[in-house]
Motif scaffolding. Sequence first.
Motif, PDB file in Angstrom:
ATOM      1  N   CYS A  12      89.939  11.546  68.845  1.00  0.00           N
ATOM      2  CA  CYS A  12      89.034  12.098  67.929  1.00  0.00           C
ATOM      3  C   CYS A  12      89.335  12.358  66.340  1.00  0.00           C
ATOM      4  CB  CYS A  12      88.527  13.291  68.462  1.00  0.00           C
ATOM      5  SG  CYS A  12      87.552  13.314  70.026  1.00  0.00           S
ATOM      6  N   PRO A  16      87.598   8.559  62.994  1.00  0.00           N
ATOM      7  CA  PRO A  16      87.162   8.006  61.362  1.00  0.00           C
ATOM      8  C   PRO A  16      87.851   7.197  60.621  1.00  0.00           C
ATOM      9  CG  PRO A  16      87.694  10.458  61.517  1.00  0.00           C
ATOM     10  CD  PRO A  16      87.877   9.763  63.061  1.00  0.00           C
ATOM     11  N   THR A  17      89.085   6.988  61.003  1.00  0.00           N
ATOM     12  CA  THR A  17      89.830   5.818  60.168  1.00  0.00           C
ATOM     13  C   THR A  17      89.637   4.609  60.728  1.00  0.00           C
ATOM     14  OG1 THR A  17      91.668   5.983  61.917  1.00  0.00           O
ATOM     15  CG2 THR A  17      91.720   7.655  59.866  1.00  0.00           C
ATOM     16  N   ARG A  20      83.607   2.574  59.012  1.00  0.00           N
ATOM     17  CA  ARG A  20      83.037   2.520  57.503  1.00  0.00           C
ATOM     18  C   ARG A  20      81.782   2.741  57.245  1.00  0.00           C
ATOM     19  NH1 ARG A  20      85.049  -3.495  55.696  1.00  0.00           N
ATOM     20  NH2 ARG A  20      84.178  -3.899  57.377  1.00  0.00           N
ATOM     21  N   ARG A  24      80.668   5.777  59.367  1.00  0.00           N
ATOM     22  CA  ARG A  24      81.331   7.011  58.678  1.00  0.00           C
ATOM     23  C   ARG A  24      80.235   7.806  58.150  1.00  0.00           C
ATOM     24  NH1 ARG A  24      86.901   6.699  55.154  1.00  0.00           N
ATOM     25  NH2 ARG A  24      87.423   5.746  57.221  1.00  0.00           N
ATOM     26  N   TYR A  27      79.409   9.725  61.199  1.00  0.00           N
ATOM     27  CA  TYR A  27      80.277  10.460  62.008  1.00  0.00           C
ATOM     28  C   TYR A  27      80.389  11.828  60.919  1.00  0.00           C
ATOM     29  CZ  TYR A  27      84.957  12.235  63.090  1.00  0.00           C
ATOM     30  OH  TYR A  27      86.164  13.074  63.571  1.00  0.00           O
ATOM     31  N   TYR A  28      80.481  11.714  59.652  1.00  0.00           N
ATOM     32  CA  TYR A  28      80.464  12.862  58.876  1.00  0.00           C
ATOM     33  C   TYR A  28      79.224  14.058  58.862  1.00  0.00           C
ATOM     34  CZ  TYR A  28      85.273  11.833  57.777  1.00  0.00           C
ATOM     35  OH  TYR A  28      86.459  11.410  57.543  1.00  0.00           O
TER      36      TYR A  28
END
Length: 127
Positions: A12, A16-17, A20, A24, A27-28
């Motif tokens: 988890c 996020p790495t 894009r 991303r 996700y955030y």
Amino acid sequence: MMIQGATDVLLCIGFPTTIRKAARAWYYGLQSRSINFFEQLEYSFVAHFSTSQRVPQISDNLFSVKQGEIEMLRDFVARFKVTTLEVRDLNEDMVISVMKKGLKGSRFTYSLDKTLSRTYAELLECA
């Protein structure tokens, strides 16, 4: 990470790495503590982005590509070629026939009736 035996927490944190732009931002935008394990994150991600996948076209879709009354031949050919690129297992004889049917009546279509194109590449070259 899975091959190395990474834990759910590490998967988890590392997720996020690997994403894009829109992914991303999605996700955030997740609520804090709304994901408890990686499988839940994976499911949420796929459910959110699965509509973004391109669906392979079928040969029947080529029948809908028709040259407009005022459309130039080169524009029609470009549009037709783009559509053929999206079709899997393209039958060359069918593509030739469908392309001819999609053309508006002109001296060019008349000339195609006189000379038989043996390949799709030959037809494109004539066009």
